[in-house]
Design a protein around this motif. Structure first.
Motif, mmCIF file in Angstrom:
data_model
loop_
_atom_site.group_PDB
_atom_site.id
_atom_site.type_symbol
_atom_site.label_atom_id
_atom_site.label_comp_id
_atom_site.label_asym_id
_atom_site.label_seq_id
_atom_site.Cartn_x
_atom_site.Cartn_y
_atom_site.Cartn_z
ATOM 1 N N GLU A 152 -2.829 -2.968 1.118
ATOM 2 C CA GLU A 152 -3.927 -2.647 0.212
ATOM 3 C C GLU A 152 -5.273 -2.899 0.901
ATOM 4 O O GLU A 152 -6.212 -2.106 0.754
ATOM 5 C CB GLU A 152 -3.822 -3.479 -1.069
ATOM 6 C CG GLU A 152 -2.656 -3.088 -1.947
ATOM 7 C CD GLU A 152 -2.368 -4.095 -3.060
ATOM 8 O OE1 GLU A 152 -3.077 -5.123 -3.157
ATOM 9 O OE2 GLU A 152 -1.432 -3.852 -3.835
ATOM 10 N N GLY A 153 -5.352 -3.976 1.656
ATOM 11 C CA GLY A 153 -6.584 -4.280 2.392
ATOM 12 C C GLY A 153 -6.885 -3.219 3.429
ATOM 13 O O GLY A 153 -8.040 -2.829 3.617
ATOM 14 N N ARG A 154 -5.851 -2.729 4.087
ATOM 15 C CA ARG A 154 -6.039 -1.653 5.069
ATOM 16 C C ARG A 154 -6.560 -0.393 4.389
ATOM 17 O O ARG A 154 -7.446 0.285 4.904
ATOM 18 C CB ARG A 154 -4.719 -1.325 5.756
ATOM 19 C CG ARG A 154 -4.351 -2.275 6.814
ATOM 20 C CD ARG A 154 -3.136 -1.740 7.565
ATOM 21 N NE ARG A 154 -2.600 -2.799 8.363
ATOM 22 C CZ ARG A 154 -1.320 -3.087 8.486
ATOM 23 N NH1 ARG A 154 -0.421 -2.366 7.869
ATOM 24 N NH2 ARG A 154 -0.922 -4.076 9.240
ATOM 25 N N ALA A 155 -5.962 -0.055 3.253
ATOM 26 C CA ALA A 155 -6.386 1.147 2.537
ATOM 27 C C ALA A 155 -7.851 1.024 2.128
ATOM 28 O O ALA A 155 -8.619 1.984 2.244
ATOM 29 C CB ALA A 155 -5.498 1.377 1.317
ATOM 30 N N GLN A 156 -8.248 -0.154 1.667
ATOM 31 C CA GLN A 156 -9.640 -0.370 1.286
ATOM 32 C C GLN A 156 -10.551 -0.280 2.503
ATOM 33 O O GLN A 156 -11.638 0.311 2.437
ATOM 34 C CB GLN A 156 -9.801 -1.718 0.594
ATOM 35 C CG GLN A 156 -9.137 -1.774 -0.764
ATOM 36 C CD GLN A 156 -9.085 -3.183 -1.333
ATOM 37 O OE1 GLN A 156 -9.512 -4.144 -0.699
ATOM 38 N NE2 GLN A 156 -8.547 -3.307 -2.537
ATOM 39 N N ALA A 157 -10.127 -0.858 3.622
ATOM 40 C CA ALA A 157 -10.928 -0.796 4.849
ATOM 41 C C ALA A 157 -11.058 0.649 5.320
ATOM 42 O O ALA A 157 -12.142 1.080 5.743
ATOM 43 C CB ALA A 157 -10.299 -1.663 5.940
#
Length: 188
Positions: A152-157
């Motif tokens: 999820e953090g990657r997608a947000q980044a």
């Protein structure tokens, strides 16, 4: 393969290396920089290598709520691969230096430039493989919930990067068009 194509491949591989190296640096645990009691500023302080501000795949390490055992395991992975990352870093500096010298030569030697560029690409491929292995090892330490949080953090980044690129492109387009004309036409 064009020089531009080689550049973009190289940039992508360097990005993969940076992700792996960032994961390695981020693996500092208790007793290491950024963890434990007392204020630590500079390299080991907040935002420094391994501190709560260190990144792993778009997330701050502190956001994954690692256990002490996980931190120890990740630190072990980092320490085990540290010499390999240093060696690849030195090989990459040497290969890039040779490519730069070939490009800046007094005469264009296409064969030498291509050979030097191929050497850079080979080292970057080795770096990408090492980064992928380290990343896989670190993922093996995480719980399914932590992996999901990481994704999820990657997608947000990725979304933030896309938005920055779009804003940058809009600014470029505005500069190309020039200032907007007022109601009575351009003011001189």
């Amino acid at each position: 393969m064009t020089t531009r194509h080689t550049f973009f491949i190289a940039a992508g591989l360097v990005g993969a290396l940076a992700l792996g190296a960032g994961a390695m640096v981020a693996a500092q645990g208790p007793g290491g920089p950024g963890f434990g009691p007392g204020p630590r500023m500079g390299h080991g302080g907040p935002g420094g290598p391994g501190g709560p501000g260190a990144f792993l795949g778009g997330l701050r390490l502190g956001q994954l709520d690692l256990t002490d055992a996980q931190r120890d395991q990740i630190r072990g992975i980092r320490e085990a691969r540290q010499a390999e990352f240093r060696q690849i870093g030195e090989r990459l500096r040497t290969a890039r230096r040779a490519l730069g010298e070939a490009v800046r030569g007094t005469a264009v030697n296409e064969a030498a430039i291509r050979a030097a560029a191929a050497d850079v690409a080979a080292v970057e491929a080795d770096a990408a493989v090492l980064a992928a292995r380290v990343h896989a090892e670190i993922l093996g330490v995480l719980t399914p919930e932590q992996v999901q949080k990481l994704e999820e953090g990657r997608a947000q980044a990725d979304e933030r990067m896309k938005q920055r690129q779009e804003r940058r492109q809009e600014r470029r387009n505005e500069r190309r068009q020039g200032p907007p004309a007022g109601p009575g036409g351009p003011a001189f």
